[in-house]
Write a protein that holds these residues in place. Structure first.
Motif, PDB file in Angstrom:
ATOM      1  N   VAL A 160      44.384  50.655  28.054  1.00  0.00           N
ATOM      2  CA  VAL A 160      45.579  50.109  28.708  1.00  0.00           C
ATOM      3  C   VAL A 160      45.332  49.956  30.198  1.00  0.00           C
ATOM      4  O   VAL A 160      44.781  50.857  30.848  1.00  0.00           O
ATOM      5  N   LYS A 161      45.746  48.811  30.752  1.00  0.00           N
ATOM      6  CA  LYS A 161      45.660  48.602  32.196  1.00  0.00           C
ATOM      7  C   LYS A 161      46.732  47.593  32.615  1.00  0.00           C
ATOM      8  O   LYS A 161      47.181  46.781  31.802  1.00  0.00           O
ATOM      9  N   PRO A 162      47.172  47.660  33.874  1.00  0.00           N
ATOM     10  CA  PRO A 162      48.148  46.662  34.345  1.00  0.00           C
ATOM     11  C   PRO A 162      47.564  45.266  34.243  1.00  0.00           C
ATOM     12  O   PRO A 162      46.376  45.051  34.484  1.00  0.00           O
ATOM     13  N   MET A 163      48.406  44.314  33.893  1.00  0.00           N
ATOM     14  CA  MET A 163      47.940  42.943  33.683  1.00  0.00           C
ATOM     15  C   MET A 163      48.005  42.147  34.977  1.00  0.00           C
ATOM     16  O   MET A 163      48.949  42.281  35.760  1.00  0.00           O
ATOM     17  N   SER A 164      46.986  41.321  35.203  1.00  0.00           N
ATOM     18  CA  SER A 164      46.960  40.410  36.346  1.00  0.00           C
ATOM     19  C   SER A 164      46.146  39.193  35.965  1.00  0.00           C
ATOM     20  O   SER A 164      45.370  39.217  34.998  1.00  0.00           O
ATOM     21  N   THR A 165      46.304  38.114  36.732  1.00  0.00           N
ATOM     22  CA  THR A 165      45.543  36.893  36.447  1.00  0.00           C
ATOM     23  C   THR A 165      44.049  37.150  36.555  1.00  0.00           C
ATOM     24  O   THR A 165      43.257  36.694  35.726  1.00  0.00           O
ATOM     25  N   ILE A 166      43.663  37.897  37.581  1.00  0.00           N
ATOM     26  CA  ILE A 166      42.240  38.191  37.786  1.00  0.00           C
ATOM     27  C   ILE A 166      41.672  38.992  36.624  1.00  0.00           C
ATOM     28  O   ILE A 166      40.570  38.717  36.131  1.00  0.00           O
ATOM     29  N   SER A 167      42.423  39.988  36.165  1.00  0.00           N
ATOM     30  CA  SER A 167      41.925  40.821  35.073  1.00  0.00           C
ATOM     31  C   SER A 167      41.778  40.006  33.790  1.00  0.00           C
ATOM     32  O   SER A 167      40.844  40.216  33.013  1.00  0.00           O
ATOM     33  N   CYS A 168      42.679  39.043  33.570  1.00  0.00           N
ATOM     34  CA  CYS A 168      42.587  38.185  32.380  1.00  0.00           C
ATOM     35  C   CYS A 168      41.350  37.309  32.437  1.00  0.00           C
ATOM     36  O   CYS A 168      40.607  37.186  31.452  1.00  0.00           O
ATOM     37  N   ILE A 169      41.117  36.683  33.595  1.00  0.00           N
ATOM     38  CA  ILE A 169      39.957  35.812  33.761  1.00  0.00           C
ATOM     39  C   ILE A 169      38.664  36.606  33.618  1.00  0.00           C
ATOM     40  O   ILE A 169      37.715  36.173  32.959  1.00  0.00           O
ATOM     41  N   THR A 170      38.636  37.771  34.217  1.00  0.00           N
ATOM     42  CA  THR A 170      37.448  38.626  34.142  1.00  0.00           C
ATOM     43  C   THR A 170      37.146  39.005  32.701  1.00  0.00           C
ATOM     44  O   THR A 170      35.986  38.978  32.261  1.00  0.00           O
ATOM     45  N   LEU A 171      38.189  39.334  31.948  1.00  0.00           N
ATOM     46  CA  LEU A 171      37.995  39.730  30.553  1.00  0.00           C
ATOM     47  C   LEU A 171      37.465  38.564  29.727  1.00  0.00           C
ATOM     48  O   LEU A 171      36.536  38.721  28.926  1.00  0.00           O
ATOM     49  N   LEU A 172      38.021  37.377  29.914  1.00  0.00           N
ATOM     50  CA  LEU A 172      37.558  36.204  29.176  1.00  0.00           C
ATOM     51  C   LEU A 172      36.093  35.904  29.478  1.00  0.00           C
ATOM     52  O   LEU A 172      35.311  35.558  28.585  1.00  0.00           O
ATOM     53  N   ASN A 173      35.720  36.067  30.746  1.00  0.00           N
ATOM     54  CA  ASN A 173      34.322  35.854  31.129  1.00  0.00           C
ATOM     55  C   ASN A 173      33.417  36.917  30.512  1.00  0.00           C
ATOM     56  O   ASN A 173      32.307  36.624  30.051  1.00  0.00           O
ATOM     57  N   THR A 174      33.902  38.150  30.509  1.00  0.00           N
ATOM     58  CA  THR A 174      33.121  39.252  29.948  1.00  0.00           C
ATOM     59  C   THR A 174      32.851  39.033  28.462  1.00  0.00           C
ATOM     60  O   THR A 174      31.757  39.315  27.960  1.00  0.00           O
ATOM     61  N   LEU A 175      33.863  38.506  27.766  1.00  0.00           N
ATOM     62  CA  LEU A 175      33.726  38.253  26.333  1.00  0.00           C
ATOM     63  C   LEU A 175      33.086  36.897  26.037  1.00  0.00           C
ATOM     64  O   LEU A 175      32.971  36.498  24.882  1.00  0.00           O
ATOM     65  N   ASN A 176      32.700  36.193  27.112  1.00  0.00           N
ATOM     66  CA  ASN A 176      32.024  34.894  27.000  1.00  0.00           C
ATOM     67  C   ASN A 176      32.893  33.856  26.270  1.00  0.00           C
ATOM     68  O   ASN A 176      32.395  33.040  25.495  1.00  0.00           O
ATOM     69  N   ILE A 177      34.192  33.904  26.555  1.00  0.00           N
ATOM     70  CA  ILE A 177      35.110  32.918  25.996  1.00  0.00           C
ATOM     71  C   ILE A 177      35.306  31.825  27.033  1.00  0.00           C
ATOM     72  O   ILE A 177      36.018  31.995  28.020  1.00  0.00           O
ATOM     73  N   LYS A 178      34.648  30.694  26.830  1.00  0.00           N
ATOM     74  CA  LYS A 178      34.673  29.621  27.813  1.00  0.00           C
ATOM     75  C   LYS A 178      35.722  28.561  27.488  1.00  0.00           C
ATOM     76  O   LYS A 178      36.203  27.849  28.374  1.00  0.00           O
ATOM     77  N   ASP A 179      36.060  28.428  26.218  1.00  0.00           N
ATOM     78  CA  ASP A 179      37.030  27.428  25.790  1.00  0.00           C
ATOM     79  C   ASP A 179      38.398  28.086  25.623  1.00  0.00           C
ATOM     80  O   ASP A 179      38.640  28.808  24.642  1.00  0.00           O
ATOM     81  N   ILE A 180      39.292  27.884  26.588  1.00  0.00           N
ATOM     82  CA  ILE A 180      40.622  28.476  26.534  1.00  0.00           C
ATOM     83  C   ILE A 180      41.387  27.966  25.312  1.00  0.00           C
ATOM     84  O   ILE A 180      42.259  28.642  24.766  1.00  0.00           O
TER      85      ILE A 180
END
Length: 218
Positions: A160-180
């Protein structure tokens, strides 16, 4: 202390972000109610959790801790020390507040004697006095553990962590999800029975949200 969860109408909403290509939960967007439930589980004795899981046929047959629970149930009381009872082991009191302050999904774990406890202790009364309140008019206490003005990210492994735009983008990049476009939203409702399924799966899985809402338990 165990109850029949299906009789409760208490539900909590959760918004899942699902990667369609892998059919896995990327993360869940959660409010205070669900995070309070997760954090409050740490204050519930293991005996109470196993008892509720057993009563609702949610304990895996291969689990060993349930055998300890069964052993106590089958043990003749004469083998216990005079100051011990089977009920105190099978249905121990949780370290939760009174039911009026306990998050809804955790109220099944609050014993009846706790429901009559005062909503604030002598310690909180002292703090209220320091802050200028009188004991006859204590401040209104909010249920649970975290602030309700924040949106939280809950990972598939229940981090669990507070949600933010940066944290969402970072997570998507970490999981290598390039196609939104491959990510879709799925709204789910969690009642008492579903919360017990989450507990059961979390005991041996690190992909809890995927297993419960997208996997074999769905």
């Amino acid at each position: 202390m165990a109850t029949n969860p299906s009789s409760s109408e208490t539900t909590v909403s959760l918004k899942l972000l699902v990667d369609k290509s892998s059919n896995k939960v990327v993360f869940a967007e959660a409010g205070k109610e669900f995070v309070d439930f997760l954090f409050g589980l740490l204050q519930v004795p293991l005996g109470s959790i196993i008892g509720l899981l057993r009563d609702n046929d949610l304990v895996a047959g291969s689990g060993s801790l349930v055998r300890v629970h069964e052993s106590i149930q089958n043990l003749d009381p004469s083998y216990l020390l005079p100051n011990q009872t089977k009920d105190s082991l099978l249905n121990p009191k949780p370290a939760l507040q009174s039911s009026t302050l306990t998050p809804p999904l955790l109220q099944s774990f609050v014993s009846s004697d706790q429901e009559n406890r005062a909503s604030f202790s002598p310690a909180s009364s002292h703090h209220a006095h320091v802050l200028g309140y009188t004991t006859s008019q204590p401040p209104v206490l909010e249920k649970g553990y975290v602030r309700g003005v924040v949106t939280y990210m809950v990972m598939d492994d229940l981090t669990v962590k507070p949600m933010s735009t940066i944290s969402c983008i970072t997570l998507l990049n970490t999981l290598n999800i390039k196609d939104i476009g491959s990510v879709q939203e799925k709204k789910v409702e969690i009642d008492i029975k579903k919360s017990l399924e989450l507990i059961k799966v979390s005991l041996d899985s690190t992909t809890v949200l995927t297993d419960v809402f997208l996997g074999h338990m769905e």
